[in-house]
Design an enzyme around this catalytic site. Structure first.
Site, PDB file in Angstrom:
ATOM      1  CB  SER A 131      -0.847  -0.024   1.270  1.00 43.72           C
ATOM      2  OG  SER A 131      -1.402   1.242   1.522  1.00 43.72           O
ATOM      3  CE1 TYR A 153      -4.206  -2.857   5.431  1.00 45.48           C
ATOM      4  CE2 TYR A 153      -3.419  -0.632   4.980  1.00 45.48           C
ATOM      5  CZ  TYR A 153      -3.877  -1.857   4.541  1.00 45.48           C
ATOM      6  OH  TYR A 153      -3.980  -2.080   3.183  1.00 45.48           O
ATOM      7  CE  LYS A 188      -1.399  -4.345   3.094  1.00 52.38           C
ATOM      8  NZ  LYS A 188      -1.730  -5.703   2.644  1.00 52.38           N
TER       9      LYS A 188
HETATM   10  P1  NAD Z   1     -10.946  -7.299   0.944  1.00 53.75           P
HETATM   11  O1  NAD Z   1     -11.218  -7.313   2.399  1.00 53.75           O
HETATM   12  O2  NAD Z   1     -12.089  -7.079   0.025  1.00 53.75           O
HETATM   13  O3  NAD Z   1     -10.205  -8.649   0.512  1.00 53.75           O
HETATM   14  C1  NAD Z   1      -9.347  -9.343   1.369  1.00 53.75           C
HETATM   15  C2  NAD Z   1      -9.792 -10.786   1.398  1.00 53.75           C
HETATM   16  O4  NAD Z   1      -8.944 -11.523   2.251  1.00 53.75           O
HETATM   17  C3  NAD Z   1     -11.220 -10.951   1.918  1.00 53.75           C
HETATM   18  O5  NAD Z   1     -11.977 -11.714   0.990  1.00 53.75           O
HETATM   19  C4  NAD Z   1     -11.038 -11.693   3.246  1.00 53.75           C
HETATM   20  O6  NAD Z   1     -12.127 -12.558   3.491  1.00 53.75           O
HETATM   21  C5  NAD Z   1      -9.724 -12.418   3.026  1.00 53.75           C
HETATM   22  N1  NAD Z   1      -8.960 -12.729   4.243  1.00 53.75           N
HETATM   23  C6  NAD Z   1      -8.623 -11.894   5.251  1.00 53.75           C
HETATM   24  N2  NAD Z   1      -7.907 -12.551   6.168  1.00 53.75           N
HETATM   25  C7  NAD Z   1      -7.769 -13.841   5.729  1.00 53.75           C
HETATM   26  C8  NAD Z   1      -7.148 -15.002   6.246  1.00 53.75           C
HETATM   27  N3  NAD Z   1      -6.513 -14.992   7.413  1.00 53.75           N
HETATM   28  N4  NAD Z   1      -7.214 -16.141   5.524  1.00 53.75           N
HETATM   29  C9  NAD Z   1      -7.854 -16.176   4.345  1.00 53.75           C
HETATM   30  N5  NAD Z   1      -8.482 -15.119   3.813  1.00 53.75           N
HETATM   31  C10 NAD Z   1      -8.432 -13.946   4.505  1.00 53.75           C
HETATM   32  O7  NAD Z   1      -9.799  -6.215   0.688  1.00 53.75           O
HETATM   33  P2  NAD Z   1      -9.229  -5.633  -0.680  1.00 53.75           P
HETATM   34  O8  NAD Z   1      -9.590  -4.200  -0.746  1.00 53.75           O
HETATM   35  O9  NAD Z   1      -9.568  -6.528  -1.795  1.00 53.75           O
HETATM   36  O10 NAD Z   1      -7.677  -5.692  -0.368  1.00 53.75           O
HETATM   37  C11 NAD Z   1      -6.853  -6.764  -0.805  1.00 53.75           C
HETATM   38  C12 NAD Z   1      -5.435  -6.529  -0.332  1.00 53.75           C
HETATM   39  O11 NAD Z   1      -4.980  -5.277  -0.839  1.00 53.75           O
HETATM   40  C13 NAD Z   1      -5.285  -6.428   1.177  1.00 53.75           C
HETATM   41  O12 NAD Z   1      -4.082  -7.049   1.553  1.00 53.75           O
HETATM   42  C14 NAD Z   1      -5.228  -4.939   1.446  1.00 53.75           C
HETATM   43  O13 NAD Z   1      -4.539  -4.640   2.608  1.00 53.75           O
HETATM   44  C15 NAD Z   1      -4.482  -4.470   0.210  1.00 53.75           C
HETATM   45  N6  NAD Z   1      -4.742  -3.057  -0.082  1.00 53.75           N
HETATM   46  C16 NAD Z   1      -6.030  -2.635  -0.230  1.00 53.75           C
HETATM   47  C17 NAD Z   1      -6.280  -1.278  -0.471  1.00 53.75           C
HETATM   48  C18 NAD Z   1      -7.690  -0.778  -0.602  1.00 53.75           C
HETATM   49  O14 NAD Z   1      -7.897   0.430  -0.496  1.00 53.75           O
HETATM   50  N7  NAD Z   1      -8.688  -1.623  -0.846  1.00 53.75           N
HETATM   51  C19 NAD Z   1      -5.209  -0.382  -0.571  1.00 53.75           C
HETATM   52  C20 NAD Z   1      -3.909  -0.857  -0.433  1.00 53.75           C
HETATM   53  C21 NAD Z   1      -3.684  -2.209  -0.195  1.00 53.75           C
HETATM   54  C1  UD1 Z   2      -6.819   5.231   3.695  1.00 55.81           C
HETATM   55  C2  UD1 Z   2      -5.908   4.695   4.757  1.00 55.81           C
HETATM   56  C3  UD1 Z   2      -4.651   4.146   4.111  1.00 55.81           C
HETATM   57  C4  UD1 Z   2      -5.003   3.089   3.080  1.00 55.81           C
HETATM   58  C5  UD1 Z   2      -5.966   3.700   2.060  1.00 55.81           C
HETATM   59  C6  UD1 Z   2      -6.429   2.644   1.098  1.00 55.81           C
HETATM   60  C7  UD1 Z   2      -6.488   6.039   6.726  1.00 55.81           C
HETATM   61  C8  UD1 Z   2      -6.011   7.097   7.677  1.00 55.81           C
HETATM   62  N1  UD1 Z   2      -5.629   5.735   5.716  1.00 55.81           N
HETATM   63  O1  UD1 Z   2      -6.146   6.290   3.065  1.00 55.81           O
HETATM   64  O2  UD1 Z   2      -3.801   3.582   5.080  1.00 55.81           O
HETATM   65  O3  UD1 Z   2      -3.848   2.631   2.420  1.00 55.81           O
HETATM   66  O4  UD1 Z   2      -7.109   4.241   2.741  1.00 55.81           O
HETATM   67  O5  UD1 Z   2      -7.211   3.169   0.098  1.00 55.81           O
HETATM   68  O6  UD1 Z   2      -7.559   5.475   6.876  1.00 55.81           O
HETATM   69  N2  UD1 Z   2     -12.468  11.572   3.410  1.00 55.81           N
HETATM   70  C9  UD1 Z   2     -13.485  12.430   3.765  1.00 55.81           C
HETATM   71  N3  UD1 Z   2     -14.611  11.888   4.314  1.00 55.81           N
HETATM   72  C10 UD1 Z   2     -14.770  10.549   4.532  1.00 55.81           C
HETATM   73  C11 UD1 Z   2     -13.717   9.684   4.147  1.00 55.81           C
HETATM   74  C12 UD1 Z   2     -12.571  10.236   3.611  1.00 55.81           C
HETATM   75  O7  UD1 Z   2     -13.381  13.637   3.596  1.00 55.81           O
HETATM   76  O8  UD1 Z   2     -15.819  10.125   5.056  1.00 55.81           O
HETATM   77  C13 UD1 Z   2     -11.251  12.141   2.786  1.00 55.81           C
HETATM   78  C14 UD1 Z   2      -9.973  11.886   3.559  1.00 55.81           C
HETATM   79  O9  UD1 Z   2      -9.739  12.900   4.497  1.00 55.81           O
HETATM   80  C15 UD1 Z   2      -8.934  11.859   2.420  1.00 55.81           C
HETATM   81  C16 UD1 Z   2      -9.709  11.300   1.231  1.00 55.81           C
HETATM   82  O10 UD1 Z   2     -11.090  11.496   1.533  1.00 55.81           O
HETATM   83  O11 UD1 Z   2      -8.530  13.162   2.109  1.00 55.81           O
HETATM   84  C17 UD1 Z   2      -9.478   9.814   1.001  1.00 55.81           C
HETATM   85  O12 UD1 Z   2      -9.709   9.126   2.204  1.00 55.81           O
HETATM   86  P1  UD1 Z   2      -9.707   7.507   2.286  1.00 55.81           P
HETATM   87  O13 UD1 Z   2     -10.586   6.960   1.225  1.00 55.81           O
HETATM   88  O14 UD1 Z   2     -10.004   7.130   3.688  1.00 55.81           O
HETATM   89  O15 UD1 Z   2      -8.224   7.096   1.880  1.00 55.81           O
HETATM   90  P2  UD1 Z   2      -6.829   7.565   2.504  1.00 55.81           P
HETATM   91  O16 UD1 Z   2      -7.003   8.523   3.604  1.00 55.81           O
HETATM   92  O17 UD1 Z   2      -5.972   7.971   1.364  1.00 55.81           O
END
Ligand code: NAD
Ligand code: UD1
Length: 336
Positions: free
Chosen positions: A124, A148, A152
């Protein structure tokens, strides 16, 4: 040979499985369904005409994970499985370190035992910490501010150490910026549990009238309109980045590669609200409230490394992201 996709029924995982199946790959999914539904498998089948093999297995369960490796010829892993709520990780750090760090170690141990040394890891942008506005891979990691993000960073470090100990490992670390949007079929998207923390899931709920209004966290940042700026990337573009990462590993005899996956463009909260309203023809009521502690004013990806080394660029714009999100939400509301 098959690709094991941990967390493959989740938001990014399911979109990636679709792209991989469409690319002719054989897929085995492992997910404990803690944050996703098994019905996503039927939707994947509807979109691709192919049903991936599925195991309801927790990656912390070494024995069950071994069974998956015994029963399938797995030569690559894309590791999405993990918990992802930043706020929850602050309240329950041990849960996050156990699931996201110990879970990954368990997976890596089993991979090593079965001589599977190719892995793509979901990292991330949070690992850059508070370092900069334009994030470049070579800057390295910054100071993380919550369990979190620290988990990572720890996993990235573990992967680097594994590669140092045995350079036949092939590792791609993908640092996602802010994934939003949904599959254009409207069948797969992000389904937040409870009250969302992230911006687009919150907008979804306001648009669906499940929540009355959006709180905009601060309008006094040093940005275009005072609200926070992020690099939002369409989840399908992100999924395609994984196909490219797999190609990279296929062409490498060992290495560790780190890539940002973003668009390289920043959008403010107000710009996102306006785009969503315009393309979907609905109002998103909002109010300006205090800044959210820990938030940064502005950051976005430098995407030249992924472009040059993976031949990957994001192609979808903010309008696509807003349109596809709303199509998915409407389908869900209509029970499709
Ligand atoms: P998500 O929660 O939709 O998907 C994660 C999946 O992992 C889920 O289906 C959950 O059931 C499964 N899971 C969790 N713990 C598990 C375990 N112990 N054993 C087996 N399955 C397990 O999340 P996502 O948004 O698809 O994210 C996927 C990956 O990307 C994650 O590692 C997350 O941290 C990373 N990531 C997500 C974002 C984001 O904004 N969505 C941003 C940066 C990184
Ligand atoms: C968040 C996580 C970050 C993660 C990322 C994944 C936090 C502090 N950080 O980042 O670790 O990797 O998501 O996508 O949670 N906002 C509003 N109102 C809301 C929600 C968000 O104004 O109800 C604003 C926030 O202040 C920010 C922007 O929208 O400026 C995006 O927010 P968000 O979607 O939570 O993502 P990040 O803060 O970038």
């Amino acid at each position: 040979m098959a690709i094991l996709v941990t967390g493959g029924t989740g938001y990014i995982g399911s979109h990636t499985v679709i792209e991989l199946l469409n690319n002719g790959e054989e897929i085995v999914i492992v997910d404990n369904l803690v944050n996703s539904k098994k019905t996503n498998l039927d939707r994947i089948k509807k979109i691709t005409n192919k049903m991936p093999k599925f195991y309801k297995v927790d990656i912390l369960n070494e024995k069950e994970l071994e069974k998956v490796f015994k029963e399938n010829k797995i030569d690559k892993v894309i590791h999405f499985a993990g918990l992802k709520a930043v706020g929850e990780s602050v309240k329950k750090p041990l849960l996050y370190y156990q699931n996201n760090v110990t879970g990954t170690i368990t997976l890596l141990k089993v991979m090593e035992k079965y001589n599977c040394k190719n892995i793509v890891f979901s990292s991330s942008a949070t690992v850059y910490g508070t370092k900069t506005i334009e994030c470049k891979e070579e800057m390295g990691r910054g100071e993380t501010t919550n369990p979190y993000g620290t988990a990572k960073a720890i996993v990235e470090k573990i992967l680097e150490d594994i590669y140092k100990s045995d350079n036949t490992w092939n590792i791609a670390i993908l640092r996602y910026f802010n994934p939003i949007g949904a599959h254009e079929s409207g069948l797969i998207g992000e389904e937040p549990n409870g009250i969302p923390n992230n911006l687009m899931p919150y907008i979804q709920k306001v648009a669906a009238k499940e929540l009355p209004e959006l709180s905009v966290f601060g309008n006094d940042y040093d940005t275009i309109d005072g609200t926070g700026v992020r690099d939002y990337i369409h989840v399908v573009d992100l999924a395609k980045g994984h196909v490219k990462a797999i190609e990279k590993l296929n062409n490498s005899n060992g290495g560790i590669y780190t890539y940002n996956l973003g668009t390289g463009n920043g959008y403010s909260v107000l710009q996102i609200i306006k785009a969503f309203e315009k393309v979907n023809g609905i109002q998103i009521p909002y109010k300006i409230v205090e800044r959210r502690p820990g938030d940064l004013a502005k950051y976005y990806a430098n995407v030249s490394k992924a472009r040059e080394e993976l031949g990957w660029v994001a192609t979808k714009n903010i309008e696509d992201m807003c349109k596809d999100t709303w199509r998915y939400v409407q389908n869900e509301l209509n029970g499709k």
